[in-house]
Design an enzyme around this catalytic site. Structure first.
Site, PDB file in Angstrom:
ATOM      1  N   ASP A  48     -31.729-108.274  63.627  1.00 40.14           N
ATOM      2  CA  ASP A  48     -32.345-108.900  64.808  1.00 40.14           C
ATOM      3  C   ASP A  48     -32.992-110.238  64.441  1.00 40.14           C
ATOM      4  O   ASP A  48     -33.591-110.894  65.290  1.00 40.14           O
ATOM      5  CB  ASP A  48     -33.330-107.954  65.519  1.00 40.14           C
ATOM      6  CG  ASP A  48     -34.042-106.996  64.597  1.00 40.14           C
ATOM      7  OD1 ASP A  48     -33.969-107.157  63.363  1.00 40.14           O
ATOM      8  OD2 ASP A  48     -34.709-106.069  65.117  1.00 40.14           O
ATOM      9  N   HIS A  77     -40.366 -98.160  62.360  1.00 41.94           N
ATOM     10  CA  HIS A  77     -41.566 -98.119  63.211  1.00 41.94           C
ATOM     11  C   HIS A  77     -42.202 -96.726  63.256  1.00 41.94           C
ATOM     12  O   HIS A  77     -43.316 -96.576  63.765  1.00 41.94           O
ATOM     13  CB  HIS A  77     -41.238 -98.567  64.638  1.00 41.94           C
ATOM     14  CG  HIS A  77     -40.820-100.001  64.733  1.00 41.94           C
ATOM     15  ND1 HIS A  77     -41.633-101.030  64.280  1.00 41.94           N
ATOM     16  CD2 HIS A  77     -39.692-100.587  65.194  1.00 41.94           C
ATOM     17  CE1 HIS A  77     -40.997-102.192  64.480  1.00 41.94           C
ATOM     18  NE2 HIS A  77     -39.830-101.956  65.025  1.00 41.94           N
TER      19      HIS A  77
END
Ligand SMILES: [Zn+2]
Length: 372
Positions: free
Chosen positions: A296, A171
Site C-alpha cells: 500500500d 494491526h
C-alpha cells in the site's frame, strides 16, 4: 524461493467495508491474494507449498485466548442473535474516557465483554474497518498456518521464504483485532522463532501503515526488535500509535523504532528510510528477519499516499536480503489490485538476487493497468 499459500483465505469473502460510517466497496478482498498467486505462478521461479496445521498454541503465545474464542464464535453469535447483517462490525467501542476517574481495578471489573455481538465486536475490536464474516476465523487460522509454515521452511534451512498471508496481521494486538487483521501473523512467527532458536528476532514492517499490533505485543520485550516505516499517524490509520517517540518500555526500551514518513514519500525517501531501518535491524544479533511486507506504499494504492514504483520494491528486496539474514517474508496490505502481483514478484526476485523483468500483462492484468 518457496511460497506458502492456502486457498482457505477465500472463505474470508469480503465485499463491503465501512469507512467513516458509510459502506464502501471492500479493499481487503480475496482477489488481492489471488493476483499475487497468479503472478508468482506465472513467474515460474516460485514453487508453491501448502501450509501445515500448527494448532492454537502458537497463537495464544501472543494473543489473549479470549480473542481467539470471540473470533471463533462471532459469526455463529451473529446468527444466533438474529442480526441481519452482511458482516459483523461493532456498534460501540469502549473509549478509554468512558472510564475516566475510575481506578484501574474498577475499570478491569467494569469493562468486561458484553453478550450482544455488536458490543463484543467493540470489546475485542479497534475499528469498523475489519468486517467479520462466516469464513473469517477459518481464513485467519489458515493465515497463521501459512506464516508458521514459512517459519518452518526458513528454520529448516531456506535462506528465505514467502507466506502469502490473507487476512493480514500487523494491526492485531494481543487482545484486539482491527484494520483488516485478526491474528498477528508476523508476531506469531517472531515469537515462534524466538522460542525455537533462543535468538533475538527483528521484525521489519514495510507496510504503508504502522503495525500497532506488533508494536504492542513486543513493547516491553528485549528479544524482538520492531522496526517500522509507515505513514505518519497524524494523517493515517491507526492514528493513535506509530510516532517516532514510541521506543518501548522496560526491557523493551530502545527496541521499538518508528520511522513515520510524510505524504508523497518518493522512492528516494523510502530507500533512505529502509537503510536506517536495516541499520537498526543489524544492530542486534540474530539470524532471522520477519518482514511484514505491504504494497500500500505503491503510488496508485487507493488508501495510501506514497509514490513508490515497482522498481523500488525490487531494490528494497535486494537490500533486505543483502543483510545476510534469513528472511521470513509475510504478506500484509496492498490494495491496488492490478499491480500487486508484479510488486510482490519484484520484491521477492530482488530478495533472491534475481533480475526483475515485468511479465506481459496477459493472463493476470485484466481490468486495466490503473483500475481504482
Ligand atoms: Zn497497510
Amino acid at each position: 524461493m518457496q511460497v506458502v499459500y492456502s486457498p482457505a483465505h477465500l472463505a474470508h469473502d469480503i465485499t463491503l467495508e465501512t469507512f467513516m460510517g458509510l459502506p464502501i466497496p471492500a479493499n481487503e478482498v480475496a482477489e488481492r491474494a489471488e493476483k499475487i498467486r497468479q503472478a508468482l505462478e506465472a513467474d515460474g521461479g516460485f514453487p508453491f507449498v501448502e501450509p501445515t496445521e500448527h494448532g492454537e498454541a502458537p497463537i495464544t503465545a501472543v494473543h489473549d485466548p479470549g480473542l481467539v474464542r470471540f473470533l471463533e464464535a462471532a459469526w455463529s453469535e451473529v446468527r444466533r442473535q438474529g442480526l441481519q447483517r452482511p458482516f459483523l462490525s461493532a456498534d460501540t467501542y469502549p473509549n478509554r474516557q468512558m472510564f475516566e476517574g475510575m481506578s484501574p481495578d474498577a475499570v478491569a471489573r467494569l469493562a468486561r465483554e458484553p453478550e450482544h455481538a455488536a458490543g463484543r465486536a467493540g470489546f475485542w475490536g479497534l475499528d469498523s474497518a475489519a468486517p467479520l464474516v462466516a469464513g473469517t476465523y477459518i481464513a485467519a487460522r489458515a493465515a497463521v498456518d501459512v506464516a508458521l509454515t514459512t517459519v518452518d521452511l526458513v528454520l529448516g534451512g531456506a535462506t528465505s521464504a514467502y507466506g502469502l498471508c490473507r487476512p493480514p496481521g500487523h494491526h492485531a494486538a494481543r487482545s484486539m483485532y482491527g484494520g483488516y487483521c485478526f491474528f498477528n501473523n508476523a508476531a506469531i512467527a517472531a515469537e515462534t522463532i524466538v522460542r525455537a532458536t533462543g535468538e533475538r528476532v527483528a521484525i521489519l514492517d514495510v507496510d504503508y501503515h504502522h503495525g500497532n499490533g506488533s508494536q504492542q505485543i513486543f513493547w516491553r520485550r528485549a528479544d524482538v526488535r520492531y522496526v517500522s516505516i509507515h505513514a505518519d499517524p497524524d494523517r493515517a490509520y491507526p492514528y493513535f500509535l506509530g510516532r517516532a517517540d514510541e521506543v518501548g518500555e522496560g526491557d523493551g526500551t530502545g527496541e521499538n523504532l518508528n520511522i513515520p514518513l510524510g505524504a508523497g514519500a518518493t522512492n528516494d525517501d523510502y530507500v533512505a528510510a529502509v537503510e536506517r531501518a536495516l541499520e537498526a535491524v543489524l544492530a542486534v544479533p540474530g539470524s532471522v528477519i520477519v518482514v511484514s511486507l505491504g504494497f500500500d506504499t505503491y503510488g496508485l494504492d487507493p488508501i495510501g499516499d506514497f509514490a513508490l514504483t515497482t522498481d523500488v520494491y525490487h531494490e528494497i528486496g535486494r537490500r533486505t536480503a543483502a543483510t545476510g539474514r534469513r528472511l521470513v517474508i509475510l504478506q500484509e496490505g496492498g490494495y491496488h489490485r492490478p499491480s500487486l502481483g508484479e510488486n510482490a514478484r519484484a520484491w521477492l526476485r530482488g530478495a533472491e538476487g534475481r533480475a526483475f523483468d515485468p511479465l506481459p500483462a496477459t493472463g493476470f492484468g485484466e481490468g486495466g493497468a490503473v483500475a481504482g
